[in-house]
Design a protein around this motif. Structure first.
Motif, mmCIF file in Angstrom:
data_model
loop_
_atom_site.group_PDB
_atom_site.id
_atom_site.type_symbol
_atom_site.label_atom_id
_atom_site.label_comp_id
_atom_site.label_asym_id
_atom_site.label_seq_id
_atom_site.Cartn_x
_atom_site.Cartn_y
_atom_site.Cartn_z
ATOM 1 N N LYS A 98 24.136 -10.321 32.263
ATOM 2 C CA LYS A 98 24.229 -10.442 33.720
ATOM 3 C C LYS A 98 24.969 -9.248 34.307
ATOM 4 N N LEU A 99 26.008 -8.814 33.633
ATOM 5 C CA LEU A 99 26.780 -7.673 34.118
ATOM 6 C C LEU A 99 25.914 -6.426 34.211
ATOM 7 N N VAL A 100 25.171 -6.127 33.149
ATOM 8 C CA VAL A 100 24.384 -4.895 33.135
ATOM 9 C C VAL A 100 23.163 -5.004 34.039
ATOM 10 N N LEU A 101 22.570 -6.195 34.152
ATOM 11 C CA LEU A 101 21.410 -6.329 35.027
ATOM 12 C C LEU A 101 21.827 -6.265 36.498
ATOM 13 N N ARG A 102 23.005 -6.757 36.813
ATOM 14 C CA ARG A 102 23.522 -6.600 38.181
ATOM 15 C C ARG A 102 23.738 -5.120 38.501
ATOM 16 N N ALA A 103 24.259 -4.377 37.529
ATOM 17 C CA ALA A 103 24.459 -2.936 37.737
ATOM 18 C C ALA A 103 23.125 -2.235 37.944
ATOM 19 N N THR A 104 22.096 -2.681 37.226
ATOM 20 C CA THR A 104 20.757 -2.117 37.409
ATOM 21 C C THR A 104 20.242 -2.392 38.808
ATOM 22 N N VAL A 105 20.452 -3.604 39.299
ATOM 23 C CA VAL A 105 20.053 -3.957 40.661
ATOM 24 C C VAL A 105 20.758 -3.061 41.675
ATOM 25 N N ASP A 106 22.043 -2.852 41.486
ATOM 26 C CA ASP A 106 22.802 -1.982 42.406
ATOM 27 C C ASP A 106 22.225 -0.574 42.414
#
Length: 211
Positions: A98-106
């Protein structure tokens, strides 16, 4: 006394290269990929177009190298330049993904990245060679981060031993990429979290908990 030292051609070339990178990224953001030209990049960078053609075969190749340089600069500023970025391994696979996918979204929502990345993604569909270079130099290294984290999860017993990490990572990346490319629905942290939950837990109903 006059300076008799010969001009440093290496430094001059690096300045020109940097100016071309900046010009390519700026023009794509201002007028779009379709209206960006080698001539326009050269004029914006203050170099002759033959200088560009000496180093790159097309505007797509210029933009790809400029974008890779941008990504590398940001990684160095964030402190990820030495050993390279890795997905955290806290022992909680769901939280880490979730942490890395949120960063990808950003990143995908940031115009600085979004505009050139979208241009390269779409241009790569038409120009197969550019598409392969885009995948090899940018996408593949990022996908390998997921492969390594999922293999660590296998070793820790967090996921099935017969899991194919390469297929599993597509359950995470593909939905985000699809929504980003279509632009029909917002790309949010909540969506990223849901994708991780669906990928890890599946779509089948869970058995009722007996008390």
């Amino acid at each position: 006394m006059a300076d008799s030292r010969a001009p440093d051609s290496t430094r001059r070339s690096e300045r020109s290269r940097r100016a071309i990178y900046d010009a390519a990224l700026a023009l794509v953001g201002e007028v779009g990929y379709g209206r960006t030209t080698i001539e326009g990049i050269a004029a914006r960078a203050g170099v002759g177009k033959q200088t560009i053609y000496r180093w790159w075969p097309s505007k797509g190749a210029v933009l790809l190298e400029a974008f890779l340089d941008l990504v590398d600069q940001v990684a160095r500023e964030a402190g990820d330049g030495e050993g390279g970025y890795e997905i955290p391994d806290t022992g909680d696979l769901e939280a880490d993904l979730k942490l890395v996918l949120r960063a990808t979204v950003d990143e995908l929502n940031d115009p600085k990245y979004e505009v050139p990345a979208r241009a390269l993604a779409t241009a790569g569909i038409i120009d197969a060679e550019l598409g392969l270079e885009f995948a090899r130099k940018l996408l593949e290294p990022q996908l390998q981060l997921y492969v390594r984290r999922l293999r660590a999860a296998q070793e820790a017993g967090e996921v099935r031993q017969d899991l194919d990490p390469r297929i599993a990572l597509e359950l995470l990346i593909a939905p985000v990429s699809h929504r980003w490319l279509l632009r029909t629905l917002p790309l949010t942290h909540a969506y990223a979290d849901t994708i991780v939950e669906y990928a890890l837990r599946g779509l089948a109903p869970r058995p009722a908990v007996r008390h």
